[in-house]
Design an enzyme around this catalytic site. Structure first.
Site, PDB file in Angstrom:
ATOM      1  N   HIS A 104     -50.043  21.345 -83.271  1.00 33.37           N
ATOM      2  CA  HIS A 104     -50.281  22.288 -82.000  1.00 33.37           C
ATOM      3  C   HIS A 104     -49.351  23.335 -81.997  1.00 33.37           C
ATOM      4  O   HIS A 104     -47.967  23.183 -81.902  1.00 33.37           O
ATOM      5  CB  HIS A 104     -50.264  21.546 -80.731  1.00 33.37           C
ATOM      6  CG  HIS A 104     -51.111  20.366 -80.687  1.00 33.37           C
ATOM      7  ND1 HIS A 104     -52.325  20.642 -80.189  1.00 33.37           N
ATOM      8  CD2 HIS A 104     -51.299  18.978 -80.891  1.00 33.37           C
ATOM      9  CE1 HIS A 104     -53.041  19.410 -80.202  1.00 33.37           C
ATOM     10  NE2 HIS A 104     -52.440  18.514 -80.626  1.00 33.37           N
ATOM     11  N   LEU A 105     -49.691  24.589 -82.467  1.00 34.74           N
ATOM     12  CA  LEU A 105     -48.756  25.900 -82.421  1.00 34.74           C
ATOM     13  C   LEU A 105     -48.728  26.475 -80.891  1.00 34.74           C
ATOM     14  O   LEU A 105     -48.007  27.462 -80.966  1.00 34.74           O
ATOM     15  CB  LEU A 105     -49.142  26.880 -83.462  1.00 34.74           C
ATOM     16  CG  LEU A 105     -48.916  26.346 -85.023  1.00 34.74           C
ATOM     17  CD1 LEU A 105     -49.396  27.375 -85.903  1.00 34.74           C
ATOM     18  CD2 LEU A 105     -47.296  26.179 -85.308  1.00 34.74           C
ATOM     19  N   ASP A 127     -59.703  18.379 -80.691  1.00 32.71           N
ATOM     20  CA  ASP A 127     -58.358  17.628 -80.362  1.00 32.71           C
ATOM     21  C   ASP A 127     -57.706  17.944 -79.098  1.00 32.71           C
ATOM     22  O   ASP A 127     -57.900  19.266 -78.745  1.00 32.71           O
ATOM     23  CB  ASP A 127     -57.596  17.568 -81.547  1.00 32.71           C
ATOM     24  CG  ASP A 127     -56.324  16.809 -81.042  1.00 32.71           C
ATOM     25  OD1 ASP A 127     -56.394  15.480 -80.738  1.00 32.71           O
ATOM     26  OD2 ASP A 127     -55.226  17.135 -81.150  1.00 32.71           O
ATOM     27  N   ASP A 179     -48.959  15.314 -85.283  1.00 34.82           N
ATOM     28  CA  ASP A 179     -49.538  15.609 -84.040  1.00 34.82           C
ATOM     29  C   ASP A 179     -48.328  16.395 -83.252  1.00 34.82           C
ATOM     30  O   ASP A 179     -48.320  16.018 -82.111  1.00 34.82           O
ATOM     31  CB  ASP A 179     -49.928  14.422 -83.320  1.00 34.82           C
ATOM     32  CG  ASP A 179     -50.891  14.764 -82.193  1.00 34.82           C
ATOM     33  OD1 ASP A 179     -50.955  15.946 -81.764  1.00 34.82           O
ATOM     34  OD2 ASP A 179     -51.090  13.848 -81.210  1.00 34.82           O
TER      35      ASP A 179
HETATM   36 ZN    ZN Z   1     -55.442  13.909 -79.831  1.00 31.94          ZN
HETATM   37 ZN    ZN Z   2     -53.103  16.560 -81.413  1.00 33.46          ZN
END
Ligand code: ZN
Ligand code: ZN
Length: 431
Positions: A70-71, A160, A313
């Protein structure tokens, strides 16, 4: 599919142990990189006025690939940017990462996607593939234009952060996606079972009086999604598996010939819900840390390749968001800069996982799932290399991250294994 800066370096790495498990290569040699490509592997190579890196005592491995980062860009650049997130990736030994589209705005149209790819071409320390949303606004109702997004360079598709609630939508997504050849990745969560849940529904949550997020909240969705993949004949990738039952569904799907792949995170492989007795908000993630039975099942699946990828993640959160009571805190922890060392310290050193297996699951495994070139150490291959020091130890400190955020579950912990050098797509990205 990947976007990043151009330019190549000339480097000679001298005397490292070269370990590429997929190429069955394990020997001490020099490696010479000419203009970003591995030109020669051998004894006492001519340095040709290249930059020389002394590798003696180190282990040179194919660089890592993280398919789940996640940027936070666009929208929360205070938590992470393309520049800071890819600097963190380089420091963690990664030569490529895939960014998740649950940003603000969501990456659900070609315009936003092209903008991000252009920024990565200016700012990224390692190449980034930007995934696009599966449904508009990630609201689970209307599919995005998968074909147009794929043409604009989407590295895959995912909602996501959220599940795709309706089976019919998920089925249509799999059917339409047949034209793109990209991978659909799914966050498996049945919200009607997880609402109000902050920790694994087990003894620890009960004793702490915290709302439970049951294994069934994941495994029910895993069962649905592998069945839909089987029904449509399409491939599906299951993100951050945490529960033993999910692994069992995946094994059954594999024996039935379903094209399902999966990833596990360092935190789910190293920790159980016992850890949350500290009520440290940096131990709150979605899906939650589970029991020792679950952790053992995940580790077995990583060992035998049922779970072919390790993904961090990496989920940056600001201190204002995270420094609150456990139940008020958002889910998610950072992981790019600690993944290898955490897994090496917790799993390889105690003899629970072979180093070769860990290296494969952090590099070739995820690359294959998303159709990326496999980082490899061979003459003629683009240089995607990481030099590791497996002897030295270091302490994880909040002020030691390249990431803009420091919500790590490892703060204060001493880890073995350091990344000395990362070369990504032929450029020195970290040293
Ligand atoms: Zn997730
Ligand atoms: Zn994620």
């Amino acid at each position: 599919m990947l976007a990043g800066r151009t330019g190549h370096d000339n480097v000679v790495i001298r005397g490292a142990r070269i370990l590429d498990p997929v190429e069955s290569f394990d020997a001490i040699h020099d490696v010479r990189i000419d203009d970003g490509v591995i030109a020669q592997i051998g004894e006492r190579l001519d340095t040709n006025a290249h930059v020389v890196v002394e590798g003696a005592g180190g282990v040179l491995v194919p660089a890592f690939v993280d398919p789940h980062v996640h940027l936070r860009t666009p929208g929360r650049e205070d938590e992470e940017t393309i520049a800071s997130g890819t600097a963190a990736a380089a420091a963690g030994g990664y030569c490529a990462i895939l960014a998740i589209p649950n940003t603000d705005p969501v990456v659900d149209d070609a315009e936003v996607l092209r903008g991000l790819r252009a920024r990565a071409a200016d700012e990224a320390h390692v190449p980034v593939g930007f995934m696009a949303a599966l449904t508009k606004g990630q609201d689970g109702a209307e599919l995005t234009e998968l074909g147009a997004l794929s043409d604009a360079g989407a590295a895959g598709f995912t909602d996501d952060g959220r599940p795709v609630g309706e089976a019919g939508v998920m089925r249509r997504a799999l059917q339409y996606n047949a034209i793109t050849g990209r991978t659909i990745a799914v966050h498996c969560e049945e919200r009607s079972l997880t609402r109000g849940g902050h920790a694994h529904a087990g003894v620890v949550a009960a004793e702490l009086g915290i709302g439970g997020w049951p294994s069934l909240g994941e495994s029910l969705m895993v069962a649905r999604d592998v069945d839909l993949a089987g029904d449509t004949g399409q491939a599906i990738h299951l993100m951050h598996l945490s529960a033993r039952e999910s692994v069992e569904h995946l094994r059954r799907a594999h024996s039935a010939g379903v094209r399902a792949s999966a990833e596990a995170t360092p935190h789910h492989l190293c920790l159980t819900d016992e850890a949350i007795r500290s009520l440290d908000p940096n131990l709150k993630m979605n899906p939650p840390l589970r029991s020792e039975h679950d952790r053992a099942a995940l580790l077995d699946a990583v060992r035998d390749g049922t779970i072919a990828a390790i993904a961090t993640d990496h989920a940056p959160h600001s201190p204002e968001e995270k420094d609150v009571p456990f139940e008020s805190a958002p889910f998610g922890v950072i992981g790019l800069e600690t993944a290898f060392a955490a897994l090496y310290t917790e799993l390889v050193e105690p003899g629970l996982l072979r180093l070769e297996t860990l290296l494969e699951r952090m590099s070739a495994g995820p690359a294959a799932i998303f159709g990326l070139d496999r980082p490899r150490i061979a003459v003629g291959a683009p240089a995607n290399l990481t030099l590791l020091d497996l002897e030295s130890t270091w302490r994880v400190r909040a002020d030691g991250f390249r990431s803009r955020s420091s919500n790590s579950w490892l703060l204060g912990r001493r880890l073995t294994g350091r990344v000395l050098l990362t070369i990504a797509a032929g450029r020195v990205a970290h040293q």
